[in-house]
Structures are given as C-alpha cells and as structure tokens.
Scaffold this active site. Structure first.
Site, PDB file in Angstrom:
ATOM      1  N   LYS A 124       0.844  -1.205   0.000  1.00 14.83           N
ATOM      2  CA  LYS A 124       0.000   0.000   0.000  1.00 14.83           C
ATOM      3  C   LYS A 124       0.884   1.261   0.000  1.00 14.83           C
ATOM      4  O   LYS A 124       0.683   2.171  -0.805  1.00 14.83           O
ATOM      5  CB  LYS A 124      -0.928   0.000   1.218  1.00 14.83           C
ATOM      6  CG  LYS A 124      -1.862   1.190   1.239  1.00 14.83           C
ATOM      7  CD  LYS A 124      -2.768   1.168   2.449  1.00 14.83           C
ATOM      8  CE  LYS A 124      -2.028   1.629   3.664  1.00 14.83           C
ATOM      9  NZ  LYS A 124      -2.854   1.739   4.862  1.00 14.83           N
ATOM     10  N   ASP A 142      -6.578   0.738   0.964  1.00  9.10           N
ATOM     11  CA  ASP A 142      -6.665   0.813   2.424  1.00  9.10           C
ATOM     12  C   ASP A 142      -8.047   0.320   2.843  1.00  9.10           C
ATOM     13  O   ASP A 142      -8.808  -0.213   2.031  1.00  9.10           O
ATOM     14  CB  ASP A 142      -6.373   2.238   2.924  1.00  9.10           C
ATOM     15  CG  ASP A 142      -7.537   3.184   2.666  1.00  9.10           C
ATOM     16  OD1 ASP A 142      -8.453   2.821   1.893  1.00  9.10           O
ATOM     17  OD2 ASP A 142      -7.549   4.282   3.250  1.00  9.10           O
TER      18      ASP A 142
END
Ligand code: SF4
Length: 213
Positions: A124, A142
C-alpha cells in the site's frame, strides 16, 4: 442511462462521478518523495492530521535520508511518539534511511520491487509513493478502498492485494492513484464503515448496497 450491471460498468460510473465530486489529493503534507515516504510510514494506525502535526519538527531535525540514517533512536522515538507504535516506527525510519543510502544513493526508488524492500514499507505504501510522488501507476488499497469496492460489488475479496488486482484492470493505469484517493475521501466523508450516509451519496442510484448497510 440504466444502472450498470457489470463490475466494469459500475467502476467506470463510480470513477466518473467521484472525479466530478472530489479533488484528488493526498492529505499527508510533504515536500518531496522522502517526506512522503516518512509520513506514509508514520500514518500506519494513525490519522493524517496527527502525522501532519508530527512531521514538521521531525523534518527540521532530519530533512533527508543521510540525516535520518544517523539519528539517535531515542530522539527519533521522542519525535514520532504521538503517532503510536513509535518504537517500531522510529526503528523502521532509521533503517529505511540507511537502506536508501546503501542501495539507492540516498534517493527514494520508483519501482515497487525496490520500495517494498524498505523497512516499514508494504504494498500500500509503495503504491502511495509511486502514484503521489512519481505519477506512476499504483492503486493503494486501504480500509476505505476495500470497503467501498465491496459495497459497490466490484469484488468480494477481503485481501488488499487481491482487491488491487481486481480493481487495476477496471481503471486506466495513470488514473489509479487518483481513483484510490477519491475513494478514500468518499469513505471518510460519506460511505462510513458504520451507518453510511446513503441518503446524500452521489452513488445511491446504482450502488447495490444503497440503504442496505
Ligand atoms: S450508496 Fe451507501 S453504501 Fe453505496 S457507496 Fe453510497 S454511502 Fe456507500
């Protein structure tokens, strides 16, 4: 126009609606790729507001990788304490800075493969750096992106990497980072984890989960 029936159709309409509604911007204040990398590492389990209150003093002392690589660990811990998990974060920051010096001439690398080898950096974070700092393809997933993707029935996956693999072909490469940023803003402002505000949501005419959560 009728409701889109396929995930690809919903993703295209979602993308177009969010683009009109939200200015895609990263809420972590930063002046360069190194500062964004540090801020993103600190943002794990912490709000962007708190990170933004922490980084000015941190960057005063340690503005680049060579300064941070030789920081006293106790001083780094003190500076990042308010972001939580501060011992680990301080250790990761110093190690990451040393890795930049040892392997990348002190600079933040662009490739995902190099980024995920840095301490404190997962997929991420690598995608945040690629898309926001370098304008390269990268779709950070997320908790907001995952929740919205499931509510819009684009996927039923829970695993962030699998969600990214499902979303990637639905969104043009260059627009993936901004798509993620807009989904995050919509998740924070409207499509809350508990009690989403479907009555005011600009997606409620085609979202399969509208008024059902
Ligand atoms: S209609 Fe409701 S569930 Fe669907 S995206 Fe909007 S707020 Fe979320």
């Amino acid at each position: 126009m009728g409701k889109p029936r396929s995930p690809a159709g919903r993703a295209a309409l979602l993308h177009a609606r969010l683009e009109k509604e939200y200015d895609a911007h990263c809420e972590l204040v930063h002046g360069n790729a190194f500062e964004l990398l540090v801020a993103t590492i600190l943002s794990a389990q912490c709000t962007d507001v708190r990170v933004n209150a922490t980084t000015p003093a941190l960057f005063d002392y340690y503005p680049d990788s060579s300064a941070m690589a030789s920081a006293e660990l106790a001083h780094l811990e003190e500076l990042v304490r308010s972001t939580g998990f501060y011992r680990n974060k301080a250790k990761n920051l110093r190690r990451m800075a040393n890795q930049l010096l040892d392997s990348h001439n002190g600079e933040v690398p662009e490739s995902r493969k190099d980024l995920v080898e840095l301490a404190g950096v997962g997929r991420k974070t690598a995608n945040v750096i690629r898309s926001v700092a370098f304008g390269l393809p990268g779709l950070p997933v997320d908790t907001h992106v995952g929740r919205l993707a499931r509510r819009l029935c684009l996927t039923d996956e829970e695993d962030p990497e699998r969600i990214e693999m499902v979303l990637n072909p639905l969104i043009p490469e260059k627009e993936r980072g901004e798509f993620s940023l807009r989904l995050i803003l919509h998740g924070r402002q409207v499509c809350f984890a508990r009690k989403p505000s479907c009555d005011v949501c600009l997606l409620n005419d085609f979202c399969p989960s509208a008024f059902m959560v």
